[in-house]
Enzyme design. Structure first.
Site, PDB file in Angstrom:
ATOM      1  N   HIS A  76       9.041  -2.156   7.389  1.00  0.00           N
ATOM      2  CA  HIS A  76       8.894  -2.362   8.831  1.00  0.00           C
ATOM      3  C   HIS A  76       7.603  -3.126   9.139  1.00  0.00           C
ATOM      4  O   HIS A  76       7.628  -4.135   9.870  1.00  0.00           O
ATOM      5  CB  HIS A  76       8.880  -1.010   9.540  1.00  0.00           C
ATOM      6  CG  HIS A  76       8.757  -1.099  11.025  1.00  0.00           C
ATOM      7  ND1 HIS A  76       9.841  -1.111  11.861  1.00  0.00           N
ATOM      8  CD2 HIS A  76       7.663  -1.184  11.839  1.00  0.00           C
ATOM      9  CE1 HIS A  76       9.442  -1.205  13.118  1.00  0.00           C
ATOM     10  NE2 HIS A  76       8.113  -1.252  13.131  1.00  0.00           N
ATOM     11  N   GLU A  77       6.508  -2.643   8.589  1.00  0.00           N
ATOM     12  CA  GLU A  77       5.222  -3.289   8.864  1.00  0.00           C
ATOM     13  C   GLU A  77       5.139  -4.670   8.216  1.00  0.00           C
ATOM     14  O   GLU A  77       4.488  -5.571   8.757  1.00  0.00           O
ATOM     15  CB  GLU A  77       4.070  -2.400   8.367  1.00  0.00           C
ATOM     16  CG  GLU A  77       3.991  -1.035   9.044  1.00  0.00           C
ATOM     17  CD  GLU A  77       3.906  -1.126  10.561  1.00  0.00           C
ATOM     18  OE1 GLU A  77       3.387  -2.131  11.080  1.00  0.00           O
ATOM     19  OE2 GLU A  77       4.375  -0.191  11.240  1.00  0.00           O
TER      20      GLU A  77
END
Length: 334
Positions: A17-18
């Protein structure tokens, strides 16, 4: 061992996600000051050319700190200096990466383990399905009007409906037909008496198609769960935090690593959908602000944006602490 595997799997979801935010920030010329996985105090860090890479103690989140997230830092390479559309691509990249990761995991699981299709292989004698005239080879398309992408959808919608009358839209040799029946109860579950067809050795393209169907199914199920929540048909006892996630992940991993992979795909889709809710401090909250700026061509006041995100962060952290408290001290519920 299994707990470590579950923590590793959850960490990968956060990392993915990051990383989505990170690569789109870099692609848009934004300087990333820190890329971190986890929350709380740092337990490891490494300084790159422009970015500090860090690992934090609590494996329940992560962040990408970009230069120029406020008007005070509006120089070259700042997030603030980019257009609303460019900012939106950076924010949306995190959830999109989670969906991509889920698709890849689902594809691998299906390719190597097979799947259960919506085609019926067997009808249980003296069951509601047999009484309704359902035959082997029929394919379920909808349940009570809800699109059924996978057999898991069929099971979920029938279970949620309980012992109330259920309507199945079927594709048969005679065309599309509607079948209505009242489920029977078996060991506390509502069943109509059908067995799905198992596909044991799907090909590459079939696995790819099914992975998209299962991803769409997970997205639909997550939205369906949110609908139940916002209509007041769920309580705090129906929620689970990191403790519950790691417990379930460990139990699934002890049975099968493929099962853990499927559960990770489920969590990845959930992470994507929940992050896109237009709520302060979530990616969806940022996207809402940027959409308003894109339409109005006016930047919202920094004070408003700051208060908006602070309120959201406080609410989310309070909710997380409450759910974690329940998981640890009141696992049976409030």
């Amino acid at each position: 061992m299994y707990l470590l595997l579950s923590i590793f799997a959850f960490g990968l979801l956060v990392l993915g996600h990051e990383f989505g935010h990170f690569i789109m920030a870099r692609a848009n010329g934004v300087t990333v000051e820190e890329f971190s996985v986890g929350m709380g105090p740092r337990i490891w860090q490494k300084q790159g050319k422009n970015t500090l890479y860090s690992l934090k103690a609590l494996p329940i989140g992560g962040s990408v700190k970009m230069y120029g997230e406020t008007a005070d830092e509006a120089g070259e390479g700042s997030f603030f200096s980019k257009s609303p559309l460019r900012k939106m691509t950076i924010i949306a990249a995190g959830p999109i990466m989670n969906i991509i990761m889920a698709l890849l995991v689902l594809f691998a699981v299906i390719l190597f383990t097979g799947y259960s299709s919506n085609v019926i292989s067997e009808v249980i004698p003296d069951s509601p399905a047999q009484a309704a005239g359902i035959m082997p080879g029929d394919k379920i398309i909808r349940v009570n009007g809800e699109r059924a992408y996978t057999f898991q959808d069929v099971s979920t919608y029938i279970a949620y409906n309980g012992l109330n009358e259920v309507t199945l839209e079927m594709k048969t040799s005679e065309g599309t037909v509607i079948k209505t029946m009242t489920p029977m109860e078996s060991e506390g579950r509502a069943l109509v008496g059908i067995v799905p067809q198992s596909v044991e050795n799907p090909g590459f393209f079939e696995s790819m198609g099914e992975s998209f169907d299962q991803a769409r199914s997970l997205i639909t199920q997550t939205l369906f769960s949110l609908k139940i929540l916002f209509t007041g048909r769920a309580s705090l006892n129906d929620f689970g935090g990191p403790v519950t996630i790691f417990k379930i992940s460990s139990e699934v991993a002890s049975v099968s690593l493929w099962g853990l992979a499927s559960f990770a795909a489920f969590l990845s889709i959930n992470l994507a959908v929940l992050n896109l809710i237009p709520f302060p401090a979530l990616d969806g909250g940022w996207l809402l602000i940027l959409l308003v700026e894109l339409i109005t061509r006016r930047k919202l006041p920094d004070k408003f944006v700051g208060i908006w995100n602070t309120i959201g962060f406080v609410i989310l952290m309070s909710f997380m602490l409450l759910i974690t408290f329940k998981d640890i001290f009141l696992p049976g519920g409030f």
